[in-house]
Design an enzyme around this catalytic site. Structure first.
Site, short mmCIF file in Angstrom:
data_model
loop_
_atom_site.label_atom_id
_atom_site.label_comp_id
_atom_site.label_asym_id
_atom_site.label_seq_id
_atom_site.Cartn_x
_atom_site.Cartn_y
_atom_site.Cartn_z
N ASN A 252 5.01 6.59 5.61
CA ASN A 252 4.19 6.82 4.10
C ASN A 252 3.49 8.00 4.04
OD1 ASN A 252 4.65 5.76 1.43
ND2 ASN A 252 2.68 6.07 1.25
N GLU B 204 0.54 4.76 -6.92
CA GLU B 204 -0.76 4.87 -7.33
C GLU B 204 -1.26 5.78 -7.20
OE1 GLU B 204 -1.54 5.14 -3.73
OE2 GLU B 204 -1.04 3.22 -4.11
N ILE C 226 3.85 1.87 -3.58
CA ILE C 226 2.75 1.41 -4.43
C ILE C 226 2.56 3.17 -5.19
CG2 ILE C 226 1.17 0.54 -6.84
CD1 ILE C 226 1.43 -1.87 -4.89
N ASP D 149 4.93 11.25 2.52
CA ASP D 149 4.20 11.06 0.79
C ASP D 149 3.05 12.23 0.84
OD1 ASP D 149 5.82 9.45 0.24
OD2 ASP D 149 4.02 7.63 -0.17
N ASP E 195 -6.71 31.85 -38.50
CA ASP E 195 -5.62 31.43 -37.61
C ASP E 195 -5.69 29.88 -36.80
OD1 ASP E 195 -3.79 33.48 -37.67
OD2 ASP E 195 -4.73 34.52 -36.05
N ASP F 33 2.65 37.13 -33.97
CA ASP F 33 2.74 37.58 -34.82
C ASP F 33 2.75 39.14 -33.74
OD1 ASP F 33 0.69 36.19 -35.38
OD2 ASP F 33 -0.98 37.21 -34.26
N VAL G 199 0.74 -0.53 0.01
CA VAL G 199 0.07 0.25 0.12
C VAL G 199 0.71 1.62 -0.14
CG1 VAL G 199 -1.93 1.40 1.63
CG2 VAL G 199 -1.72 -0.91 1.05
N ASP H 153 -5.05 35.21 -33.48
CA ASP H 153 -6.03 35.80 -33.30
C ASP H 153 -7.70 35.63 -33.98
OD1 ASP H 153 -4.99 37.89 -35.30
OD2 ASP H 153 -4.75 39.88 -34.04
P1 ATP Z 1 -0.33 40.58 -37.28
O1 ATP Z 1 -0.06 38.85 -37.73
O2 ATP Z 1 1.74 40.11 -36.66
O3 ATP Z 1 -1.39 40.65 -36.01
P2 ATP Z 1 -1.27 42.39 -39.02
O4 ATP Z 1 -2.32 43.14 -37.79
O5 ATP Z 1 -0.47 43.30 -39.70
O6 ATP Z 1 -0.06 41.44 -38.46
P3 ATP Z 1 -3.19 41.63 -40.58
O7 ATP Z 1 -4.32 42.10 -39.23
O8 ATP Z 1 -4.08 40.81 -40.87
O9 ATP Z 1 -1.82 41.33 -39.96
O10 ATP Z 1 -3.53 42.72 -41.57
C1 ATP Z 1 -2.45 43.05 -43.04
C2 ATP Z 1 -2.42 44.22 -43.28
O11 ATP Z 1 -4.16 44.65 -44.09
C3 ATP Z 1 -1.54 45.22 -42.75
O12 ATP Z 1 -1.13 45.57 -43.36
C4 ATP Z 1 -2.69 45.61 -42.73
O13 ATP Z 1 -2.27 46.56 -44.03
C5 ATP Z 1 -4.33 45.82 -43.80
N1 ATP Z 1 -5.61 46.26 -42.71
C6 ATP Z 1 -4.95 45.74 -41.42
N2 ATP Z 1 -6.25 45.61 -41.49
C7 ATP Z 1 -7.13 46.42 -41.30
C8 ATP Z 1 -8.62 46.92 -41.37
N3 ATP Z 1 -9.18 47.05 -40.54
N4 ATP Z 1 -9.32 47.61 -42.66
C9 ATP Z 1 -7.89 47.55 -43.92
N5 ATP Z 1 -7.08 46.87 -43.71
C10 ATP Z 1 -6.86 46.43 -42.43
#
Ligand code: ATP
Length: 919
Positions: free
Chosen positions: A745, A297, A295, A749, A655, A339, A292, A651
């Site tokens: 124990n 467990e 072990i 333990d 993704d 990102d 007991v 985000d």
């Molecule tokens: P990360 O991937 O590091 O978060 P990020 O936020 O720039 O970078 P995205 O959000 O995919 O990546 O945006 C990519 C591109 O799209 C930006 O560089 C910008 O030129 C354009 N963009 C971002 N937000 C908008 C928006 N609200 N309206 C129009 N174009 C946008």
């Protein structure tokens, strides 16, 4: 968790898809523009209960206790105890029962503690919803939604209740949790749906538990909690047990193997004991108690507690773990693919520079906008989903910005230049849109430009258009759809020179670490036939560029350095422009100095690269720019093929695949979508890169600590087996009685093992390389250490036991001394295990106050058992003299210097080897 009563509104009996939006709102007593008032919402919440699906009831304490006692060995022990009662051994039986009860209590406390911790974790990732209440957009816990609430949805959001859609803009929903259909469904608020349509065909409805994959929508809640379609089938959906981590699984297996071994040894001990003439029942009790006690467990349960406690510590550092296995994997991470926006930078955007009419304009010096700047500022504010709310603000700020920081920055700059976005939107109502997504990298909105409304400066073709389409997005993606350029009051062809000038301006801004957006307009005499990119987003007229600063987070540079020193390579994967990415990466030290190697790779270049080539480049490239989510997935997969353990941040809704594929997917807590969070192992409450590094440090500590207590328990249990086996083999008799074994124990333990589980991080934690993937708790000669340490403790016990016998003490006295030595030597040994490699005196004797407390408490308990007459007699302990106590004390302290010496030798050998390798 209580479940809410069903509350479908009887008027429609669930058939809301046949009711027109105005009627829906009227029947539900809500206003589509303002939503419910706070008071009304509170009243409905009180009436209907929270918007929750029923959850499986918690296991009762009694059920947990029964699981503890149900162990076969415990049952055998109890049976043996019954036999001893029959034979009149009342004291032993009572003590055994008491110890089994205490053990059960300990086990139940530990388990319920672990369960509570897991509950608390779940609570931290409760979903939220964006709702209109009293005319304001508020973010609420989804469980507070009531029928009649007006909910705003965008791509990546989880649908928080059953909704009748009021407005939809290219809205698509993944309904697979409800219908099993994995292709996203197009939703249309205005669609007419027959009354008998199945759920999957009700295109003007959105159902709880499904997720928005594209576009935007507004809907009104028609059912919550158990009243939802999901609620009807929820009984089938109850969450399973949390999955065991790889380590827990391995330990459970180890437990079984060890259990088998121990049983084998115990049977031998029992046989040899009988041959040596020990009384049958006593020998049997000893053997069962040994089994007991020895072990392990309970290991997986203790691992859960330590994981859960560690996870709570991580939560305090703003890393919220959703899946326990991630904690183990974190400690082995070799790459952090992060990102840029919001993770490495602050996501506090400010528009600082514009390029209009062929010139740079400093946006920080507001004045009266003229010419192209009017178009740029208005276009940026119209083609925009954020809003500025003007309510009385305690901090004196003129407004509260709600929405994506890129977009709020555009609203704010317009407002500073005297263009009020709210009025603008009223003068040019939006009638259509193509939503932003990170693959297209742009968005478009269509506006009615009523004659006699706003006046526009510049070219008549634009200014007098009946309809205006605005597009904003990355310069490349917008420029490629432009036919012309608005400049100095005229529209000129976008010839090679003009294009080059715009590109050069964009590059200049980006090199200054600015995020650059292009704004373009398209004059139309009537709305385009379809609001899709092919039909709408063409023949654009470029009106200008705007540059936004987004400074790096101050703590990131240090976190990058720390990650590198820990053998974890940080890389940046961003959707942003190459030059912007490079500038930011250089500022935080993420971009290594150019030594002729390729350090930056763009999405376009990636497209022209084979998987094999990509794998060759991985070790060199620090920054991936203009990346789309599919690229991100490709990079993650390539890194994994190269044997990396990859932590990835993300985000957006797109993704999710990369987050799932990664070893540790970390979703943004603030800007992340529900879909990203759902796919992730961990949520960063502050979106911060530094939090990932902190989580890696915690992950390493947790793994270290698990290793510490696992080996503590193993070496301690081994010492018990060796001592008893050794004594019987050597013909010294049983050194410990059954109750003594059980007691030792329990004392050792319990508390000290748990205290090892909360050891603070070891010095140098982030200066050593990551653990190798799949490296378990036995790597690095641990089995050997367990063996020598078990043998050491056992020899000390046997030494004292033998010495007592040779100095003329009777068996009871010899056993008392062995009992004292075993318990106290194990307690001292717990201090050895506080670091497997470093000297106790380097990490500090008292640096884990839990350990000090555990030691004092356990020692007090042991001394009570030895010295307090009622307990002492229950354990068969007899009083010992001063000389005996001195010997016991020396023997109990001996593990400390011996193990310290071995550690010192091991360190010296390792240093010698390291310097040998370096030479
Ligand atoms: P990360 O991937 O590091 O978060 P990020 O936020 O720039 O970078 P995205 O959000 O995919 O990546 O945006 C990519 C591109 O799209 C930006 O560089 C910008 O030129 C354009 N963009 C971002 N937000 C908008 C928006 N609200 N309206 C129009 N174009 C946008």
């Amino acid at each position: 968790m209580t479940s809410s009563p069903a509350h479908r509104t009887p008027a429609a009996d669930g058939a809301w898809h046949v009711v027109a939006p105005p009627d829906v709102c009227r029947r539900l007593g809500t206003d589509p523009q303002h939503g419910l008032s706070r008071e009304e919402a509170a009243a409905r919440l009180a009436r209907d209960g929270p918007n929750l699906l029923p959850e499986a009831p918690r296991r009762s304490l009694l059920a947990m206790a029964w699981e503890q006692v149900r162990e076969p060995l415990v049952l055998i022990l109890l049976a043996a105890t019954a036999v001893s009662v029959v034979l009149g051994e009342y004291t032993d039986a009572a003590v055994i029962l008491a110890i089994v009860a205490l053990n059960t209590l300990l086990g139940v406390t530990q388990e319920s503690r672990a369960e509570q911790a897991l509950e608390a974790l779940k609570a931290m990732v409760r979903p939220t919803a964006r709702v209109l209440r009293g005319g304001h957009v508020v973010e609420l816990p989804a469980q507070e939604l009531v029928v009649g609430d007006v909910v705003l949805l965008e791509a990546g959001a989880r649908i928080p209740a059953d909704l009748r859609l009021l407005q939809t803009y290219n809205f698509q929903v993944d309904e697979s949790p409800l219908t099993g259909e994995s292709v996203p469904v197009h939703k249309e608020a205005g669609a007419s749906v027959p009354a008998d349509a199945p759920l999957g065909d009700r295109r003007n409805m959105a159902y709880m538990g499904t997720t928005a994959t594209y576009g935007r929508a507004v809907g009104v809640v028609v059912a919550t909690g158990q009243g939802t379609e999901m609620g009807r089938i929820a009984a089938l959906l109850q969450e399973g047990e949390p999955e065991p981590t790889p380590l827990q699984r391995r330990l459970a297996e180890l437990g079984k193997v060890l259990g088998g071994l121990v049983l084998g040894v115990v049977v031998v001990v029992f046989g040899v004991g009988l041959l040596r003439g020990e009384p049958l029942l006593d020998m049997f009790m000893t053997a069962v108690s040994l089994a007991v006690a020895a072990i392990p467990e309970g290991l997986p349960a203790v691992v859960t507690i330590v994981l859960a406690l560690g996870v709570q510590r991580m939560a305090r550092r703003r890393a919220i773990v959703r899946r326990l296995p991630a904690v183990e994997t974190l400690g082995a991470a070799t790459v952090i693919a992060s990102d840029k926006t919001g993770t490495i930078t602050q996501n506090r955007m400010e528009a600082v520079q514009a390029w209009v009419d062929g010139e740079m304009v400093d946006l920080r010096q507001p004045g009266q906008p003229a010419g192209g700047l009017v178009w740029l500022l208005r276009g940026g504010a119209l083609c925009n989903d954020a809003r500025l709310e003007c309510e009385e603000r305690a901090d004196g700020a003129p407004w509260r910005a709600v929405g994506d920081p890129t977009e709020t920055a555009l609203l704010e700059v317009a407002a500073r230049w005297g263009i009020w976005p709210g009025e603008l939107a009223e003068a040019l109502p939006r009638t259509g849109e193509v939503p932003f997504d990170s693959v297209r990298k742009r968005m478009a909105t269509l506006h009615a430009n009523a004659p006699g409304g706003l006046t526009w400066p510049g070219p008549a073709e634009l200014a007098q258009a009946r309809w205006l389409l605005f597009v904003k997005g990355s310069p490349e993606s917008v420029l490629s759809r432009c036919r012309a350029l608005a400049q100095a009051g005229a529209i000129r062809d976008l010839d090679d020179d003009a294009r080059a000038a715009a590109q050069e301006a964009a590059a200049r801004m980006a090199q200054g670490a600015l995020r650059v957006l292009a704004v373009a307009a398209r004059p139309l005499s009537q709305p385009p036939e379809a609001m899709d990119e092919a039909t709408a987003e063409r023949d654009l007229v470029l009106v200008g560029l705007v540059g936004l600063i987004d400074p790096p987070r101050p703590e990131v540079a240090e976190a990058v350095r720390l990650a590198r020193s820990a053998g974890v390579r940080p890389i940046m994967i961003t959707g942003d422009h190459r030059e912007t990415a490079v500038a930011i990466a250089a500022q935080v030290g993420l971009l290594r100095e150019g030594d002729g190697r390729r350090r930056v790779l763009t999405g376009v270049e990636l497209d022209g690269t084979s998987d094999a080539q990509l794998e060759q480049m991985l070790d060199d490239v620090d920054v991936y720019a203009r990346i789309s989510p599919q690229h991100k997935l490709r990079i993650v997969e390539a890194l994994k093929r190269r044997g990396h353990v990859v932590a990835v941040t993300g985000d957006g809704v797109n993704d999710a695949p990369a987050l799932r594929r990664a070893d540790v997917g970390a979703a943004m807590g603030v800007t992340g979508t529900d879909v990203a969070k759902g796919a992730a192992d961990m949520v960063l409450a502050d979106d911060n890169f530094a939090t990932v590094v902190a989580a890696i440090a915690e992950g390493r500590t947790i793994f270290d600590n698990i290793k510490k207590f696992v080996h503590y328990l193993l070496s301690a249990n081994l010492s018990e087996i060796m001592a008893i086996f050794g004594a019987i083999l050597l013909g010294m008799g049983r050194p410990l009685t059954a109750v003594q074994i059980l007691w030792v124990n329990l004392v050792t333990d319990g508390l000290p093992a748990l205290a090892l589980g909360v050891e603070p991080p070891e010095p140098g934690l982030m200066r050593r390389p990551p653990r190798r993937r799949g490296e378990g708790v036995f790597a690095g000669g641990m089995a050997w250490r367990d063996a020598y340490q078990g043998l050491l403790l056992a020899s000390l016990v046997l030494g004292v036991f033998g010495w007592m016998q040779r100095t003329g003490h009777d068996m009871a006295a010899a056993r008392s001394a062995a009992f004292a030595t075993l318990a106290m030597a194990q307690l001292v040994h717990a201090f050895n295990m506080r670091s497997l490699t470093q000297s106790l005196f380097r990490i500090g004797l008292a640096s884990n106050r839990w350990m000090v407390g555990a030691f004092v408490a356990a020692l007090a308990l042991q001394l009570l058992a030895l010295l307090w007459p009622p307990l002492a007699s229950a354990f068969g302990v007899v009083p010992l003299g001063r000389a005996e106590w001195e010997v016991i004390a020396v023997a109990s302290l001996a593990p400390l210097p011996v193990v310290e010496a071995v550690k010192a030798i091991e360190r010296a050998v390792r240093a010698r080897r390291a310097s040998g390798n370096a030479r």
